[in-house]
Design an enzyme around this catalytic site. Structure first.
Site, PDB file in Angstrom:
ATOM      1  CE  LYS A 108      49.914  38.033  27.035  1.00 16.74           C
ATOM      2  NZ  LYS A 108      48.664  37.446  26.546  1.00 16.74           N
TER       3      LYS A 108
HETATM    4  N1  GLU Z   1      46.292  35.987  28.866  1.00 19.44           N
HETATM    5  C1  GLU Z   1      45.058  35.672  28.227  1.00 19.44           C
HETATM    6  C2  GLU Z   1      45.189  35.784  26.721  1.00 19.44           C
HETATM    7  O1  GLU Z   1      46.271  35.655  26.186  1.00 19.44           O
HETATM    8  C3  GLU Z   1      43.875  36.430  28.793  1.00 19.44           C
HETATM    9  C4  GLU Z   1      43.971  37.925  28.771  1.00 19.44           C
HETATM   10  C5  GLU Z   1      42.831  38.596  29.524  1.00 19.44           C
HETATM   11  O2  GLU Z   1      41.974  37.925  30.063  1.00 19.44           O
HETATM   12  O3  GLU Z   1      42.845  39.836  29.565  1.00 19.44           O
HETATM   13  O4  GLU Z   1      44.224  35.932  26.017  1.00 19.44           O
END
Ligand code: GLU
Length: 418
Positions: A108
């Protein structure tokens, strides 16, 4: 607030992890291995603002694990981003990817900023500088960012362009959630909300509740909440309440969702939508309804308000919206909680499809994307239900034990270097 002290998202993530591994029979050292993020980067960087002055910003990128493949996870722009929150979100991405059986570890990123206070040019400069700062961790083979709260396909396009400029050629596979015109995938933009609908629909089938006419309340009207409301409405459900950071609206007879979507496009808020009463975000969570979809931030359903939640199903569109203390209360009340790592996995699943398409330069139709998404999500839903039923576990613990088990297996097979 959970009691007197609000637990951080990372404390919640660790508490969930500890509860799950206690149900498993894993070697202690493997349990310890998975408790730690593999690497964390903090970057402080300057951005020239439109007034000519330079402002310093702080951002993060955390990789939780790389044992199942490159790391994957979104980038969040929000004034309350912290390293600890990013660490929690990275760990949740590990379990989410493992549960969906995607060949990824969790990551993240985040920048401490309120993106709505910046001009487009400032947002572009901030994004390009942040992308450059984290480029030591980012690559199509190593770590692939995507949108999260406060970021969107345009931000992904700038990240892709910045990385590509540094390489001297286009590298579309370095990021997902980018616009279709530059190698993004059909069906990525609305994938998380569509997935939430698939999961709510499967839960309703299990409970013999017809989706037609079912009442739905949605907290958050961003990318996840708005499309969850859209698809629940298309299925014939009655969306009775929605909210955003500025407040909520409620009409027990159902909101006109297409009209609300037009209204939000113009005014950028749900507040003031004609023909609905004003409610607060806190009130929305306690409304009588069949399905409650928290699709905003972490820590919304706590031991304080969980006793007053009246929904039969909670479909977690957000990451970490329910605290462990609230989970126990909801379990005693018999609420069917579809855990975040399953319920909102549609986004990262179509991100995976996008990455594969970008690597191969071979693109799928929207119909193919949606069909594959539905298949993977329904299969995972059934796997979690099977685990829950055979081992008599709450759904979150069932999802966690399946996911953690897969990561543990990879660690054991690969062994510890050197
Ligand atoms: N931000 C999204 C999540 O929390 C998608 C992450 C992604 O597509 O890599 O799952």
């Amino acid at each position: 607030m959970d009691g007197q002290i609000r637990r951080s998202a990372y404390e919640v993530a660790l508490a969930q992890y500890d509860e799950a591994v206690a149900l498993m029979n894993l070697p202690d050292d493997v349990v310890e291995f998975m408790r730690y993020p593999k690497r964390e980067l903090t970057v402080n960087f300057p951005v020239r603002m439109d007034n000519g002055h330079i402002r310093m910003f702080t951002g993060f990128r955390v990789h939780h694990t790389t044992v199942r493949g490159p790391t994957k996870g979104g980038i969040r722009y929000h004034p309350e981003v912290t390293l600890e929150e990013t660490r929690a979100l990275a760990m949740w991405m590990t379990w989410k990817c493992a549960l969906m059986n995607l060949p990824y570890g969790g990551a993240k990123g985040g920048v401490i900023v309120d993106p709505y206070t910046l001009s487009d040019e400032e947002l572009c400069r901030l994004t390009r500088r942040y992308a450059t700062e984290i480029s030591i961790l980012m690559s199509p083979e190593g770590d692939i960012p995507a949108p999260d709260v406060g970021t969107n396909p345009q931000v992904m396009a700038w990240i892709m362009d910045t990385y590509s400029m540094h390489r001297g050629y286009s590298v579309p596979a370095v990021v997902t959630g980018k616009p279709v015109q530059i190698g993004g995938s059909h069906g990525r933009y609305d994938a998380t909300g569509l997935g939430v609908m698939f999961m709510a629909r499967e839960a309703m089938k299990r409970l013999n509740m017809p989706i037609q006419g079912a009442t739905v309340a949605v907290q958050g009207f961003g990318n996840v909440g708005s499309f969850a409301a859209h698809y629940m409405h298309l299925q014939g459900a009655k969306v009775i309440a929605v909210s955003d950071v500025r407040g909520g609206i409620y009409n027990p007879h159902g909101l006109d969702i297409p009209a609300l979507e037009r209204y939000v496009k113009e005014t950028r808020t749900v507040v003031g939508f004609p023909g609905a009463d004003a409610i607060t975000n806190a009130e929305l969570l306690e409304l009588p309804c069949d399905v409650l979809i928290p699709a905003a931030l972490e820590g919304q359903i706590t031991r304080e308000n969980a006793p007053r939640v009246k929904a039969r199903i909670i479909a977690e569109g957000a990451n970490g919206p329910t605290t462990p203390n609230a989970d126990k209360i909801l379990q005693d009340k018999g609420v069917f909680v579809i855990p975040d790592i399953l319920c909102n996995a549609g986004g990262v699943t179509v991100s995976y499809f996008e990455w594969v398409q970008s690597l191969q330069s071979f693109f799928w139709s929207e119909q193919d994307v949606k069909r594959q998404l539905e298949r993977l999500m329904v299969d995972s839903f059934n796997a979690v239900m099977h685990e829950a039923e055979t081992r008599k576990l709450p759904l979150r613990m069932a999802a966690y034990t399946v996911a953690i088990g897969r990561v543990a297996e990879a660690i054991i097979l690969r062994g510890v270097y050197p």
